[in-house]
Scaffold this motif. Structure first.
Motif, PDB file in Angstrom:
ATOM      1  N   ALA A  78     -51.802 -32.594 -33.916  1.00 10.62           N
ATOM      2  CA  ALA A  78     -51.457 -31.836 -32.722  1.00 10.62           C
ATOM      3  C   ALA A  78     -51.235 -30.359 -33.053  1.00 10.62           C
ATOM      4  O   ALA A  78     -51.602 -29.475 -32.274  1.00 10.62           O
ATOM      5  N   PHE A  79     -50.635 -30.062 -34.204  1.00  8.44           N
ATOM      6  CA  PHE A  79     -50.429 -28.676 -34.630  1.00  8.44           C
ATOM      7  C   PHE A  79     -51.760 -27.953 -34.781  1.00  8.44           C
ATOM      8  O   PHE A  79     -51.926 -26.812 -34.346  1.00  8.44           O
ATOM      9  N   SER A  80     -52.738 -28.627 -35.378  1.00 12.10           N
ATOM     10  CA  SER A  80     -54.055 -28.014 -35.562  1.00 12.10           C
ATOM     11  C   SER A  80     -54.785 -27.837 -34.232  1.00 12.10           C
ATOM     12  O   SER A  80     -55.497 -26.855 -34.031  1.00 12.10           O
ATOM     13  N   LEU A 231     -42.534 -24.393 -45.431  1.00 13.30           N
ATOM     14  CA  LEU A 231     -42.098 -23.981 -44.095  1.00 13.30           C
ATOM     15  C   LEU A 231     -42.835 -24.752 -43.000  1.00 13.30           C
ATOM     16  O   LEU A 231     -42.220 -25.240 -42.045  1.00 13.30           O
ATOM     17  N   VAL A 232     -44.144 -24.871 -43.145  1.00 11.60           N
ATOM     18  CA  VAL A 232     -44.929 -25.592 -42.133  1.00 11.60           C
ATOM     19  C   VAL A 232     -44.474 -27.044 -42.055  1.00 11.60           C
ATOM     20  O   VAL A 232     -44.229 -27.579 -40.962  1.00 11.60           O
ATOM     21  N   GLY A 234     -41.628 -28.328 -42.995  1.00 10.40           N
ATOM     22  CA  GLY A 234     -40.266 -28.403 -42.482  1.00 10.40           C
ATOM     23  C   GLY A 234     -40.222 -28.302 -40.965  1.00 10.40           C
ATOM     24  O   GLY A 234     -39.520 -29.078 -40.304  1.00 10.40           O
ATOM     25  N   PHE A 235     -40.978 -27.366 -40.397  1.00 13.21           N
ATOM     26  CA  PHE A 235     -40.956 -27.195 -38.940  1.00 13.21           C
ATOM     27  C   PHE A 235     -41.674 -28.334 -38.220  1.00 13.21           C
ATOM     28  O   PHE A 235     -41.250 -28.755 -37.140  1.00 13.21           O
ATOM     29  N   VAL A 236     -42.771 -28.844 -38.793  1.00 12.80           N
ATOM     30  CA  VAL A 236     -43.450 -29.983 -38.172  1.00 12.80           C
ATOM     31  C   VAL A 236     -42.545 -31.215 -38.202  1.00 12.80           C
ATOM     32  O   VAL A 236     -42.401 -31.927 -37.194  1.00 12.80           O
ATOM     33  N   PHE A 237     -41.910 -31.470 -39.346  1.00 14.77           N
ATOM     34  CA  PHE A 237     -40.978 -32.602 -39.439  1.00 14.77           C
ATOM     35  C   PHE A 237     -39.822 -32.438 -38.450  1.00 14.77           C
ATOM     36  O   PHE A 237     -39.433 -33.386 -37.761  1.00 14.77           O
ATOM     37  N   LEU A 238     -39.276 -31.216 -38.389  1.00 10.62           N
ATOM     38  CA  LEU A 238     -38.168 -30.948 -37.470  1.00 10.62           C
ATOM     39  C   LEU A 238     -38.599 -31.172 -36.025  1.00 10.62           C
ATOM     40  O   LEU A 238     -37.864 -31.774 -35.222  1.00 10.62           O
ATOM     41  N   LEU A 272     -52.796 -22.113 -40.768  1.00  8.92           N
ATOM     42  CA  LEU A 272     -53.461 -23.392 -40.521  1.00  8.92           C
ATOM     43  C   LEU A 272     -54.085 -23.928 -41.801  1.00  8.92           C
ATOM     44  O   LEU A 272     -54.030 -25.135 -42.070  1.00  8.92           O
ATOM     45  N   ASP A 273     -54.682 -23.031 -42.606  1.00 11.30           N
ATOM     46  CA  ASP A 273     -55.258 -23.462 -43.887  1.00 11.30           C
ATOM     47  C   ASP A 273     -54.185 -24.047 -44.794  1.00 11.30           C
ATOM     48  O   ASP A 273     -54.418 -25.032 -45.506  1.00 11.30           O
ATOM     49  N   VAL A 274     -53.008 -23.439 -44.777  1.00 11.43           N
ATOM     50  CA  VAL A 274     -51.888 -23.954 -45.571  1.00 11.43           C
ATOM     51  C   VAL A 274     -51.518 -25.355 -45.110  1.00 11.43           C
ATOM     52  O   VAL A 274     -51.318 -26.278 -45.922  1.00 11.43           O
ATOM     53  N   ALA A 275     -51.435 -25.538 -43.780  1.00 12.00           N
ATOM     54  CA  ALA A 275     -51.082 -26.855 -43.239  1.00 12.00           C
ATOM     55  C   ALA A 275     -52.125 -27.901 -43.607  1.00 12.00           C
ATOM     56  O   ALA A 275     -51.790 -29.041 -43.967  1.00 12.00           O
TER      57      ALA A 275
END
Length: 399
Positions: A78-80, A231-232, A234-238, A272-275
């Motif tokens: 969903a983030f992508s 960071l990515v 952490g925020f997706v998990f949160l 996005l590449d990092v994720a």
């Protein structure tokens, strides 16, 4: 018989078998996801025993307890998807792809759910299964476009539609789920039953956008790949955890987070590449687990449901694309040839079966079996239909 392996050993076997089976499918010119699902079938507790072979690598209890991985995988998916929704994107493509994406998703739901209701199935069950029909997996379609270097108005519109499709599918799924829950609970206030899913959708999007904005603050100070990946994650998990805590859609929330990053940061592509650098093993585990969870014994009991789902989902996609193309003045070729290119279905649809089981728990096994069986059919037939349609549209050289 099931070997007595610990959790990490099972996960290792799942990843390795998935990646090798995916490579085998690549040599056969089939999507990797098909290989992941087949790997899961072979490892899981249902397929080999159904053939009279009393052996499986993964136990039923192990598969049933793998709840975190699907949630995380869907969060990153969903983030992508959210990262695709830049303002410049909408200015470039105009309204036709939006109209087509809305109508092809809507009519897939209407055709499947309507035919099931006419066949005699309950309205909540029909709505839940029908709502899953909206989702389309873009990976197989994009693979065909890249492989054959397709160019033209159908291809351009197709790329826009598949980018929008899952977002619209998530909205339709949320609305249908809320409607099914209201019908089951006998909600007296119809206005609230209609307004509640809309409120939940916008609440999830608003919280996701807020988290996306908050994510960008530390991103300005952390530039190393490892720090940004942390960071990515952490925020997706949160976001997933908060959505679960407040009864919101984690898919919509993570999509809102991705959209905020895409529109507010010049480094959206690098983020996005990092994720995506962490998602490969998560997606493999997700699909292998999904294949392992397919209860083969259910296939003999879902004949009518399976046929309705596979056939009427395709008809709904085709009719909605044709009608959307006509309304959006997209051109004759787009109206006629876009629909068959929207057949593939994979990640989001498979993940939605897990959520759907909460509303109609007694049908969980049937829904999962229908969608997974449909996924295998769609992923096998989808690329061939996409190629055939683009050849007929004159955007792929037949030779």
């Amino acid at each position: 018989m099931t070997p007595d392996l610990n959790v990490l050993a099972n996960l290792g076997i799942m990843v390795l078998s998935g990646i090798f089976m995916g490579r085998l499918m690549k040599h056969l010119r089939l999507p990797n996801v098909t290989g992941y699902l087949i790997a899961g079938l072979l490892l899981g507790p249902y397929f080999l025993p159904a053939l009279g072979i009393p052996f499986s690598v993964l136990s039923e209890s192990f598969i049933n307890n793998m709840t975190v991985i699907p949630e995380v995988a869907l969060g990153f998916i969903a983030f992508s998807i959210g990262n695709e929704f830049k303002r410049s994107y909408f200015r470039q493509v105009g309204t036709a792809p939006v109209i087509i994406a809305c109508l092809e998703s809507l009519f897939a739901v209407v055709f499947v759910a309507g035919m099931m209701i006419l066949t005699g199935y309950s309205v909540p069950f029909s709505l839940v299964l029908g709502s899953i029909a909206a989702a389309t997996a873009p990976a197989s379609t994009i693979m065909v476009i890249n492989q054959y270097r397709a160019r033209g108005p159908v291809t351009k519109t197709l790329l826009s539609v598949v980018a929008l499709d899952d977002a619209i599918a998530l909205v339709l799924f949320s609305v249908c789920m809320a409607a099914a829950q209201s019908i089951k609970g006998g909600a007296a206030n119809l206005a609230w039953a209609i307004f509640r899913p809309v409120l939940e959708i916008f609440g999830a999007l608003a919280l996701g956008i807020l988290l996306g904005i908050l994510m960008l603050i530390p991103m300005r100070r952390f530039h190393k790949h490892g720090n940004r990946l942390a960071l990515v994650c952490g925020f997706v998990f949160l976001g997933i955890g908060l959505a679960d805590r407040f009864g919101l859609s984690s898919l919509m929330l993570c999509m809102g987070m991705g959209a905020a990053v895409a529109n507010l940061s010049r480094e959206a592509n690098s983020i996005l590449d990092v994720a995506e650098s962490i998602t490969a093993p998560i997606y493999i585990l997700f699909f292998v687990a999904s294949g392992a969870g397919l209860q083969v014994k259910m296939l003999g009991k879902i004949g009518v449901i399976g046929i309705i789902y596979i056939v009427f989902r395709f008809l709904g996609k085709w009719f909605g694309s044709w009608l959307g193309g006509r309304i959006g003045h997209a051109g004759r070729n787009v109206s006629h040839y876009l629909g068959p290119c929207l057949l593939p279905q994979a990640g989001v649809a498979i993940g939605l079966t897990l959520v759907a089981g909460n509303v109609v728990p007694k049908y969980t096994a049937q829904i999962r079996a229908v969608v997974l069986a449909g996924t295998l059919v769609y992923e096998l037939a989808g690329p061939a239909l996409t190629k055939m349609s683009l050849v007929r549209a004159g955007e792929i050289r037949s030779g």
